[in-house]
Scaffold this motif. Structure first.
Motif, mmCIF file in Angstrom:
data_model
loop_
_atom_site.group_PDB
_atom_site.id
_atom_site.type_symbol
_atom_site.label_atom_id
_atom_site.label_comp_id
_atom_site.label_asym_id
_atom_site.label_seq_id
_atom_site.Cartn_x
_atom_site.Cartn_y
_atom_site.Cartn_z
ATOM 1 N N GLN A 4 12.737 13.342 -30.593
ATOM 2 C CA GLN A 4 13.191 11.958 -30.421
ATOM 3 C C GLN A 4 13.754 11.448 -31.740
ATOM 4 N N ILE A 5 14.908 10.807 -31.669
ATOM 5 C CA ILE A 5 15.473 10.120 -32.837
ATOM 6 C C ILE A 5 15.706 8.685 -32.391
ATOM 7 N N GLY A 6 14.874 7.773 -32.825
ATOM 8 C CA GLY A 6 14.961 6.408 -32.314
ATOM 9 C C GLY A 6 14.759 6.414 -30.808
ATOM 10 N N ILE A 144 21.879 13.485 -36.168
ATOM 11 C CA ILE A 144 20.660 12.703 -36.437
ATOM 12 C C ILE A 144 21.011 11.397 -37.151
ATOM 13 N N ASN A 145 21.877 11.467 -38.163
ATOM 14 C CA ASN A 145 22.293 10.249 -38.872
ATOM 15 C C ASN A 145 22.925 9.256 -37.916
ATOM 16 N N VAL A 171 17.417 26.291 -33.922
ATOM 17 C CA VAL A 171 15.999 25.897 -33.920
ATOM 18 C C VAL A 171 15.458 25.894 -35.342
ATOM 19 N N GLN A 172 15.771 26.957 -36.089
ATOM 20 C CA GLN A 172 15.279 27.043 -37.462
ATOM 21 C C GLN A 172 15.842 25.910 -38.330
ATOM 22 N N ALA A 173 17.119 25.614 -38.148
ATOM 23 C CA ALA A 173 17.739 24.529 -38.928
ATOM 24 C C ALA A 173 17.099 23.185 -38.581
ATOM 25 N N LEU A 174 16.829 22.962 -37.316
ATOM 26 C CA LEU A 174 16.227 21.681 -36.910
ATOM 27 C C LEU A 174 14.790 21.581 -37.422
ATOM 28 N N ARG A 181 11.985 15.667 -43.262
ATOM 29 C CA ARG A 181 11.794 14.258 -42.874
ATOM 30 C C ARG A 181 10.330 13.867 -42.983
ATOM 31 N N THR A 182 9.439 14.769 -42.605
ATOM 32 C CA THR A 182 7.997 14.495 -42.678
ATOM 33 C C THR A 182 7.578 14.260 -44.132
#
Ligand code: ADP
Length: 185
Positions: A4-6, A144-145, A171-174, A181-182
């Protein structure tokens, strides 16, 4: 994989872009907009001649930009034709800017047309020679931005990766982006 992004969902799936049920699908087009191989050929074959008919009237598309047409016979209502960079022609720095721009412009054009769900292929990573390991973080971070800064527009962005290798790279990049971000939060 799904995050989820926003208010929006960002999803990675392995599959074929022409079979997606999102409102719009993005084509990895060339500047002429008059058809090509790879994703482009598959979309025109599946969507029928109505797409090319509209493309002819658009007068081409600059690298880093995107233009919209009907989806013809596709399940998607619209095709957004985005032109990514040819990697070796631009070099890594300029190519990265142009690749990000192709994703951003696709999302802007989608938003202008009230599109709530959109599917992307991995732009520039076929005939245009962009190494997928380099392209994936740029593609994902740009989306994402955009999703973080939009106001109630797009609800679903799906990356449709062609084959297991492409899926694994995305998947690896995400996962890397999410880990950073964490830490940042
Ligand atoms: P470009 O010219 O921008 O490099 P291509 O169509 O040659 O575009 O390739 C872009 C990416 O799309 C490649 O990674 C390729 O494997 C992938 N691809 C090819 N066909 C499909 C399809 N039907 N659905 C999703 N992705 C596809």
């Amino acid at each position: 994989m799904q995050i989820q992004i926003g208010q929006a969902t960002l999803e990675l799936v392995e599959g074929d872009i022409t079979q997606q049920d999102t409102e719009a699908i993005v084509n990895a087009a060339n500047p002429s907009l008059l058809g090509g191989g790879g994703v482009d050929g598959a979309i025109h074959r599946a969507g029928g001649p109505a797409i090319l008919e509209e493309c002819r009237k658009l007068g081409g598309c600059a690298t880093g930009d995107a233009k919209i047409t009907t989806g013809g016979r596709l399940r998607a209502r619209y095709v957004i034709h985005a032109v990514g960079p040819v990697y070796r022609r631009e070099g890594p720095t300029k190519a990265a800017q142009l690749l990000a721009s192709a994703y951003r412009r696709s999302l802007e054009v989608a938003t202008e047309h009230g599109v709530k769900s959109i599917a992307f292929p991995s732009i520039s990573t076929g005939a245009y020679g962009y190494p997928m390991e380099e392209a994936a973080p740029i593609a994902l971070q740009t989306v994402i931005n955009f999703l973080e800064h939009q106001q109630d527009g797009i609800q679903l962005v799906r990356f449709v990766l062609y084959g297991q290798r492409a899926y694994a790279i995305y998947v690896q990049a995400l996962q890397r982006i999410m880990a950073q971000r964490t830490v940042a939060n």
